[in-house]
Every structure is written in structure tokens, then in C-alpha cells.
Enzyme design. Structure first.
Site, PDB file in Angstrom:
ATOM      1  N   ASP A  74      86.895  46.112   3.734  1.00  0.00           N
ATOM      2  CA  ASP A  74      85.449  46.043   3.489  1.00  0.00           C
ATOM      3  C   ASP A  74      85.091  44.611   3.113  1.00  0.00           C
ATOM      4  O   ASP A  74      85.811  43.992   2.316  1.00  0.00           O
ATOM      5  CB  ASP A  74      85.100  46.986   2.310  1.00  0.00           C
ATOM      6  CG  ASP A  74      83.715  47.590   2.446  1.00  0.00           C
ATOM      7  OD1 ASP A  74      82.864  46.967   3.099  1.00  0.00           O
ATOM      8  OD2 ASP A  74      83.487  48.679   1.896  1.00  0.00           O
ATOM      9  N   HIS A  95      78.550  39.078   6.449  1.00  0.00           N
ATOM     10  CA  HIS A  95      78.709  40.085   5.391  1.00  0.00           C
ATOM     11  C   HIS A  95      80.030  40.837   5.500  1.00  0.00           C
ATOM     12  O   HIS A  95      80.484  41.438   4.535  1.00  0.00           O
ATOM     13  CB  HIS A  95      77.542  41.085   5.432  1.00  0.00           C
ATOM     14  CG  HIS A  95      76.249  40.473   5.006  1.00  0.00           C
ATOM     15  ND1 HIS A  95      75.734  40.647   3.747  1.00  0.00           N
ATOM     16  CD2 HIS A  95      75.396  39.645   5.646  1.00  0.00           C
ATOM     17  CE1 HIS A  95      74.596  39.968   3.639  1.00  0.00           C
ATOM     18  NE2 HIS A  95      74.373  39.357   4.770  1.00  0.00           N
TER      19      HIS A  95
HETATM   20  O1  F6P Z   1      78.127  46.278   6.157  1.00  0.00           O
HETATM   21  C1  F6P Z   1      77.694  45.764   7.352  1.00  0.00           C
HETATM   22  C2  F6P Z   1      76.389  46.366   7.805  1.00  0.00           C
HETATM   23  O2  F6P Z   1      76.004  45.800   9.037  1.00  0.00           O
HETATM   24  C3  F6P Z   1      75.278  46.172   6.781  1.00  0.00           C
HETATM   25  O3  F6P Z   1      74.758  44.917   6.864  1.00  0.00           O
HETATM   26  C4  F6P Z   1      74.351  47.275   7.136  1.00  0.00           C
HETATM   27  O4  F6P Z   1      73.433  47.544   6.151  1.00  0.00           O
HETATM   28  C5  F6P Z   1      75.334  48.404   7.406  1.00  0.00           C
HETATM   29  O5  F6P Z   1      76.470  47.763   7.954  1.00  0.00           O
HETATM   30  C6  F6P Z   1      74.815  49.469   8.349  1.00  0.00           C
HETATM   31  O6  F6P Z   1      74.533  48.897   9.557  1.00  0.00           O
HETATM   32  P1  F6P Z   1      73.775  49.506  10.780  1.00  0.00           P
HETATM   33  O7  F6P Z   1      73.194  50.839  10.400  1.00  0.00           O
HETATM   34  O8  F6P Z   1      72.714  48.523  11.133  1.00  0.00           O
HETATM   35  O9  F6P Z   1      74.792  49.600  11.869  1.00  0.00           O
END
Ligand code: F6P
Length: 465
Positions: A370, A162
Site C-alpha cells: 500500500d 500516491h
Molecule cells: O489509492 C489510490 C487511489 O487511486 C486513490 O487515489 C483513490 O481514491 C482510490 O485509489 C480509488 O480509486 P478509483 O475509484 O478512482 O479507482
């Protein structure tokens, strides 16, 4: 118990940990998050999701949520510290985002990364049905595809990243670059957000592993690992329906009234992350106020900054800096009862978010880097009136698709200021051709289309095995 035919594996389960600890199990729908993206694809399918429940220590069995079967992976305190906060979010995350903060390297973090990836692979190997599709998500689990293949070669394994995949100069800094690439190559199909990421991956595979690369992907161990760009998206129809609701329209009008009836509202919605360019944006806004090009209360900025990864030092320091700067701007340019920046460090529900989108004349999405940025797509989907302007960083994956936005380089403060003023000068009550084109794009390229195209490509990749 090998009966799951579609298994999603992600660092976290899509549940809200705070609510879950009170016994309320609901899908975690934070703006732009992975759980949010996959919700419409998985609800009411016979899918299984394997992931961490968000708190260290044992997790009791969980109920199905929105028809999806949840299997928790237990992480200990040291797993959370060394795998999630350490290798994933202090080594890989900054390096994959142009090293806007320096990547930190510790050997014990690598041990934890391997150990935790192995645990996710073991859980998956236990529950996946023969020949099942296993869809591994993101940078926390880059070793897992190869670990899973070693145990279960019958599975059809997809991996999707992602976040951005960095250029070779940056990736080459990783002491464990060979293992990370080999881990991903355990998949049948590796998906990225952008074509540039696919090129970066090909170059690295050729250079580090000395493998043959062609337009299909990378050859390794006598098989082809297919690669491709699949830009992730949102549930466009859901956001459109929500944003059209009378309740949301009324809420949006009330929001504007609560803000003091400004002529223009600028909105930003970010996780509180140093990749999001929040400080650059605040600086541009402060200078515009100082130069007199913008005036309070004619124009106000609403900054939603959702707390994130709060135990990681770089995130704590960022929060302090951002909050100091917001205080400074309000101190210099606010008046009694009139703020220049309305700063909200909290999670909003979908209805409130839709109302904010409808209330905003300019949505400023200006990350330094991003993978995609789904907030930008949500704003476009929410503008069912065809109005509103999107200020978008050229370093967000979304910029490759939403080309009609006001594109900016967030490092160029003068450019950022000028483009923000230009966007604010547009008539906010007049539907624009730019917004219409972007809306058509997110309608045609929604999350269902994304999942379909990825899963069809995965099926094709596995067809010749
Ligand atoms: O954008 C990357 C990401 O890992 C998303 O997949 C996720 O929703 C967001 O960052 C927040 O991630 P976390 O709270 O698990 O670190």
C-alpha cells in the site's frame, strides 16, 4: 480563461458520481481516498480541480464544490475501459503493488493512456494562469507533466504518486517504461510516499535514461527534476473533533451493543482490492476460530469492504472469493443471530466511520502492499481516549511512520495470527504509550503539513529556473 493559479489535476473529480447524477454535488469523501486527503487542503482556496466526473460521456458544467472550481474532463466508454480500467488499473496498479496479481499488457491500452493524458494536459494548458502551480496526482497521469510542459513551459508543475513506485526489476517489465519515466520528468518536483520509492526512481532514471542522478533529483534536458518523499496524511484535527463528539461516542457504544456486546471487536476498513490482504486476514481469523484461540461471540470481526473498480475482472473475482469465505466462516463459526464476521460492502459516512473506529479494540490494516493507507492514520487520530491497538502491515507506507503499531508481515499467516492475538490480549480500556506516540505523530504530520512541505519544495524547485 487562463486565470487559475493553483490547479490540481487528478483522474477523478472529488465528487460523488451517484449523488451528482441526482443533482446533489458534494465532495467525495471515501475512506483513505485522494479526494478525502486533499479536501482540507483545498476547501475555500481559489483552487481549480481538473478530472473525470465518474461516468462516461459528456458532463455539463459543474458548480463549485466547497469553494473549489471543478473542470470535468470527458471520457468515452473506450477511454474508461482502456485507460482507467485497462492501462491504469490492470497494467500499472498491479505492477506497482508487487505484482500481487499479474499485470496485463495490451497495446491498445497504451494508445488510450496517451490520448487521455493528452486531454488532461490540454484542459490544464487552457485554464492555468501564467506561472500557475499545477499539481498532477497519481499513476493515471504519468505522461501528463511532460505533455503539459511542452505546451506551457511557464507553469510550475508538481507530480505526486500516491501509490508505491516499484523496484527496477518490476518496472523494467513495462514495455513503455522509457515513455513513462520521461512523462514524469516533465515535472519540476516528483513526490513519492517513501524514500525507497525515490531510490527506485533514481535507479531507473539512471538505468533506462542514462541520466545523472544526485541527492536533489534527476538531471534531464539541462534541468534538475527534484525528487523527494512526502508521506501523505489526514486531517487529524477534524477526525479528533469528530471522534470526540457525544453523538459518535454514543454511536460507538450502540454499535458494540448491536454486535452482541463482545469482549473484543476487530475492525478492518478497506476498498475491496486484492492489494489489501483481505483474504489473508480472513484466513488468519478463520484458523484462530478453528484452533479455539478466538471464540464467537466473545470476539467478532467487522469487515467493511467498499466496492471498487467493479468492472475489472480481478476485482470481480476477488469479491466473489471474499464473500464466499465470509459465508464459510459464518457458516462454520456463527450461531443464530450471532455472526463471526460482520461484512459490510458499503460506503460509510464520516460519523459512522468515526464511531466504528471508537468501537474497535483492534484495527487490522494488513495490505500486501500500500502506498500509504490513510485508514490506519484515521484510526489513530480517532482514538482520542488513547486506547485501541493498531495491527499494521509492514508493507503499508504508514508503517514507516507508525512504528509503534503491532507490525506484521501479512504473508506470514502464523505471525499474523499470533500478533492479532497479542493485540487482542491488551486491555482495551487502558491508554497505551504506543497509541500516544502514534497520535503525537499524526498530529504533527497532518495533511496541512504534507501540502505545505510539498508546495514549499515545489516553489524551491522552481526558484532557480
Ligand atoms: O489509492 C489510490 C487511489 O487511486 C486513490 O487515489 C483513490 O481514491 C482510490 O485509489 C480509488 O480509486 P478509483 O475509484 O478512482 O479507482
Amino acid at each position: 480563461m487562463r486565470d487559475a493559479s493553483l490547479v490540481v489535476v487528478a483522474s477523478r473529480l472529488p465528487i460523488n458520481d451517484a449523488a451528482a447524477s441526482e443533482g446533489v454535488f458534494e465532495w467525495r469523501r471515501s475512506p483513505g481516498g485522494l479526494g478525502e486527503a486533499l479536501h482540507p487542503v483545498l476547501i475555500n482556496t481559489p483552487a481549480t480541480w481538473i478530472g473525470w466526473a465518474g461516468k462516461p460521456g459528456p458532463t455539463p458544467p459543474l458548480p463549485d464544490v466547497d469553494g473549489v472550481h471543478l473542470i470535468p474532463v470527458e471520457l468515452t466508454d473506450s477511454d474508461v475501459r482502456d485507460h482507467y480500467e485497462g492501462f491504469a488499473n490492470s497494467t500499472l496498479w498491479p505492477l506497482y503493488h508487487d505484482a500481487v496479481e499479474p499485470a496485463v499488457h495490451h497495446r491498445r491500452w497504451w494508445e488510450a493512456y496517451q490520448r487521455v493524458n493528452q486531454r488532461y494536459a490540454d484542459h490544464t494548458a487552457r485554464v492555468a494562469a501564467h506561472g500557475a502551480v499545477v499539481w498532477v496526482q497519481d499513476y493515471h497521469l504519468q505522461l501528463m507533466p511532460a505533455m503539459l510542459r511542452a505546451q506551457r513551459p511557464d507553469l510550475r508543475i508538481g507530480f505526486f504518486l500516491h501509490v508505491p513506485f516499484p523496484p527496477p526489476e518490476l518496472f523494467m517489465q513495462l514495455p513503455r517504461r522509457t515513455e513513462l519515466l520521461r512523462g514524469m520528468l516533465g515535472a519540476d518536483l516528483i513526490g513519492f510516499q517513501r524514500t525507497q520509492a525515490v531510490h527506485n526512481f533514481h535507479q531507473l532514471a539512471a538505468k533506462v535514461l542514462d541520466t545523472t542522478v544526485d541527492e536533489r533529483g534527476v538531471q534531464v534536458d539541462g534541468r534538475v527534476v527534484y525528487t523527494g518523499a512526502f508521506p501523505v496524511s489526514i486531517d487529524t484535527a477534524e477526525m479528533e473533533a469528530l471522534a470526540s463528539h457525544d453523538e459518535v461516542v454514543e454511536k460507538a457504544a450502540k454499535l458494540r451493543a448491536d454486535l452482541g456486546g463482545p469482549r473484543r471487536v476487530i475492525l478492518s476498513v478497506d476498498r475491496l482490492d486484492y492489494t489489501k490482504g483481505i483474504e489473508h486476514r480472513l484466513k488468519a481469523y478463520r484458523e484462530l476460530l478453528a484452533d479455539g484461540r478466538l471464540k464467537v461471540p466473545e470476539t467478532v470481526l467487522v469487515q467493511v469492504a467498499i466496492p471498487s473498480r467493479e468492472r475489472v475482472e480481478q476485482y470481480r473475482l476477488l469479491r466473489d472469493r471474499v464473500e464466499r469465505e465470509v459465508g464459510r466462516i459464518n457458516g462454520d463459526f456463527g450461531r443464530l443471530g450471532v455472526a463471526a464476521v460482520h461484512y459490510l460492502s458499503q460506503v460509510f459516512d464520516r460519523t459512522e466511520l468515526a464511531a466504528l473506529y471508537r468501537a474497535a479494540d483492534v484495527m487490522a490494516v494488513t495490505p500486501l502492499r500500500d502506498g500509504m493507507n490513510l485508514v490506519a492514520k484515521e484510526y489513530v487520530a480517532a482514538r482520542v481516549d488513547g486506547c485501541g491497538a493498531l495491527l499494521l502491515s509492514e508493507f503499508a507506507g504508514a508503517a514507516a511512520e507508525l512504528t509503534q503499531a503491532y507490525l506484521v508481515n501479512p504473508h506470514d499467516v502464523e505471525g499474523l495470527k499470533d500478533t492479532l492475538v497479542e493485540a487482542l490480549e491488551a486491555d482495551p480500556t487502558e491508554p497505551t504509550a504506543q497509541m500516544a506516540a502514534m497520535r503525537a505523530h499524526v498530529r504533527d504530520h497532518d495533511i496541512q503539513a504534507w501540502a505545505r512541505s510539498y508546495l514549499t519544495a515545489l516553489e524551491a524547485a522552481c526558484a532557480g529556473r
